[in-house]
Design a protein around this motif. Structure first.
Motif, PDB file in Angstrom:
ATOM      1  N   ARG A  21       1.071  -1.106  -0.053  1.00 31.47           N
ATOM      2  CA  ARG A  21      -0.007   0.122   0.060  1.00 31.47           C
ATOM      3  C   ARG A  21       0.853   1.361   0.151  1.00 31.47           C
ATOM      4  O   ARG A  21       0.774   2.392  -0.584  1.00 31.47           O
ATOM      5  CB  ARG A  21      -1.005  -0.056   1.097  1.00 31.47           C
ATOM      6  CG  ARG A  21      -2.015   1.128   1.272  1.00 31.47           C
ATOM      7  CD  ARG A  21      -2.863   0.999   2.329  1.00 31.47           C
ATOM      8  NE  ARG A  21      -3.636   2.072   2.386  1.00 31.47           N
ATOM      9  CZ  ARG A  21      -4.647   2.469   3.463  1.00 31.47           C
ATOM     10  NH1 ARG A  21      -4.870   1.400   4.236  1.00 31.47           N
ATOM     11  NH2 ARG A  21      -5.650   3.375   3.356  1.00 31.47           N
ATOM     12  N   ALA A  29       2.628   1.570  -3.326  1.00 29.99           N
ATOM     13  CA  ALA A  29       1.585   2.264  -4.360  1.00 29.99           C
ATOM     14  C   ALA A  29       1.430   3.716  -4.337  1.00 29.99           C
ATOM     15  O   ALA A  29       1.293   4.374  -5.184  1.00 29.99           O
ATOM     16  CB  ALA A  29       0.402   1.490  -4.471  1.00 29.99           C
ATOM     17  N   GLU A  30       1.436   4.251  -3.084  1.00 30.26           N
ATOM     18  CA  GLU A  30       1.029   5.406  -2.608  1.00 30.26           C
ATOM     19  C   GLU A  30       2.227   6.301  -3.056  1.00 30.26           C
ATOM     20  O   GLU A  30       2.172   7.354  -3.866  1.00 30.26           O
ATOM     21  CB  GLU A  30       0.794   5.596  -1.318  1.00 30.26           C
ATOM     22  CG  GLU A  30       0.436   6.849  -0.840  1.00 30.26           C
ATOM     23  CD  GLU A  30      -0.017   6.980   0.661  1.00 30.26           C
ATOM     24  OE1 GLU A  30       0.528   8.069   1.169  1.00 30.26           O
ATOM     25  OE2 GLU A  30      -0.690   6.220   1.065  1.00 30.26           O
ATOM     26  N   GLN A  78       4.684   9.846  -9.733  1.00 25.87           N
ATOM     27  CA  GLN A  78       3.986  10.141 -11.110  1.00 25.87           C
ATOM     28  C   GLN A  78       3.327  11.208 -11.302  1.00 25.87           C
ATOM     29  O   GLN A  78       3.656  12.225 -12.222  1.00 25.87           O
ATOM     30  CB  GLN A  78       3.116   8.821 -11.364  1.00 25.87           C
ATOM     31  CG  GLN A  78       3.720   7.564 -11.600  1.00 25.87           C
ATOM     32  CD  GLN A  78       2.708   6.269 -11.919  1.00 25.87           C
ATOM     33  OE1 GLN A  78       1.637   6.557 -11.193  1.00 25.87           O
ATOM     34  NE2 GLN A  78       3.026   5.245 -12.353  1.00 25.87           N
ATOM     35  N   THR A  79       2.673  11.689 -10.150  1.00 19.09           N
ATOM     36  CA  THR A  79       2.006  12.815 -10.036  1.00 19.09           C
ATOM     37  C   THR A  79       3.240  14.185 -10.327  1.00 19.09           C
ATOM     38  O   THR A  79       2.818  15.191 -11.132  1.00 19.09           O
ATOM     39  CB  THR A  79       1.310  13.216  -8.918  1.00 19.09           C
ATOM     40  OG1 THR A  79       0.213  12.267  -8.882  1.00 19.09           O
ATOM     41  CG2 THR A  79       0.280  14.403  -8.725  1.00 19.09           C
ATOM     42  N   ARG A 108       4.480   5.616  -5.509  1.00 15.79           N
ATOM     43  CA  ARG A 108       4.426   5.612  -6.715  1.00 15.79           C
ATOM     44  C   ARG A 108       3.658   6.636  -7.493  1.00 15.79           C
ATOM     45  O   ARG A 108       3.941   7.308  -8.283  1.00 15.79           O
ATOM     46  CB  ARG A 108       4.083   4.059  -7.426  1.00 15.79           C
ATOM     47  CG  ARG A 108       5.268   3.445  -7.895  1.00 15.79           C
ATOM     48  CD  ARG A 108       4.651   2.052  -8.526  1.00 15.79           C
ATOM     49  NE  ARG A 108       3.816   1.157  -8.072  1.00 15.79           N
ATOM     50  CZ  ARG A 108       4.000   0.575  -7.123  1.00 15.79           C
ATOM     51  NH1 ARG A 108       5.140   0.082  -6.481  1.00 15.79           N
ATOM     52  NH2 ARG A 108       3.096  -0.292  -6.714  1.00 15.79           N
ATOM     53  N   ARG A 109       2.469   6.608  -6.978  1.00 12.73           N
ATOM     54  CA  ARG A 109       1.481   7.596  -7.315  1.00 12.73           C
ATOM     55  C   ARG A 109       2.000   9.162  -7.090  1.00 12.73           C
ATOM     56  O   ARG A 109       1.797   9.777  -8.047  1.00 12.73           O
ATOM     57  CB  ARG A 109       0.039   7.401  -6.734  1.00 12.73           C
ATOM     58  CG  ARG A 109      -0.754   6.442  -7.268  1.00 12.73           C
ATOM     59  CD  ARG A 109      -2.176   6.546  -6.623  1.00 12.73           C
ATOM     60  NE  ARG A 109      -2.242   6.174  -5.203  1.00 12.73           N
ATOM     61  CZ  ARG A 109      -2.330   4.957  -4.607  1.00 12.73           C
ATOM     62  NH1 ARG A 109      -2.222   4.020  -5.325  1.00 12.73           N
ATOM     63  NH2 ARG A 109      -2.498   5.040  -3.333  1.00 12.73           N
ATOM     64  N   GLU A 110       2.575   9.393  -6.086  1.00 11.85           N
ATOM     65  CA  GLU A 110       3.146  10.568  -5.669  1.00 11.85           C
ATOM     66  C   GLU A 110       4.203  10.903  -6.573  1.00 11.85           C
ATOM     67  O   GLU A 110       4.356  11.779  -7.471  1.00 11.85           O
ATOM     68  CB  GLU A 110       3.692  10.535  -4.359  1.00 11.85           C
ATOM     69  CG  GLU A 110       2.539  10.881  -3.173  1.00 11.85           C
ATOM     70  CD  GLU A 110       3.084  10.828  -1.683  1.00 11.85           C
ATOM     71  OE1 GLU A 110       4.377  10.956  -1.813  1.00 11.85           O
ATOM     72  OE2 GLU A 110       2.342  10.327  -0.887  1.00 11.85           O
TER      73      GLU A 110
END
Length: 98
Positions: free
Chosen positions: A69, A72-73, A79-80, A75-77
């Motif tokens: 979890r 994934a968080e 990418q953003t 990775r999202r940060e």
């Protein structure tokens, strides 16, 4: 399979006495843990090696493995941040952004 035979299979030659003793002493409980090691996933194996030799791997001895979890968080940060930086006008040669 005996340790000497496994060393031979890996190196192509039977180990001399010094090599055998070094391998044996670096693998305490070798014969009892051998079956358990075989059933490890690649990630679990790598984690066990890193826990045993953290300084050689260049990581802190008390490192924590990131759970799925959190990974994934993060990775999202990332990418953003990357997309926001790419959308900005001007040169994009500097990463990470200053």
């Amino acid at each position: 399979m005996k340790l000497r035979e496994e060393i031979r299979d890996i190196t192509g030659a039977l180990p001399d006495e010094a090599q055998y003793e070094r391998a044996r002493s670096s693998l305490p409980g070798y014969s009892t843990r051998r079956a358990a090691c075989i059933s490890l996933t690649l990630h679990a194996f790598c984690q066990s090696v890193l826990r045993r030799f953290p300084l050689e791997a260049g990581i802190p001895p008390q490192f924590e493995v990131m759970d799925e979890r959190s990974a994934a968080e993060l990775r999202r940060e990332a990418q953003t941040l990357m997309l926001e930086t790419a959308r900005r006008p001007g040169p994009r040669a500097h990463w990470p952004p200053r």
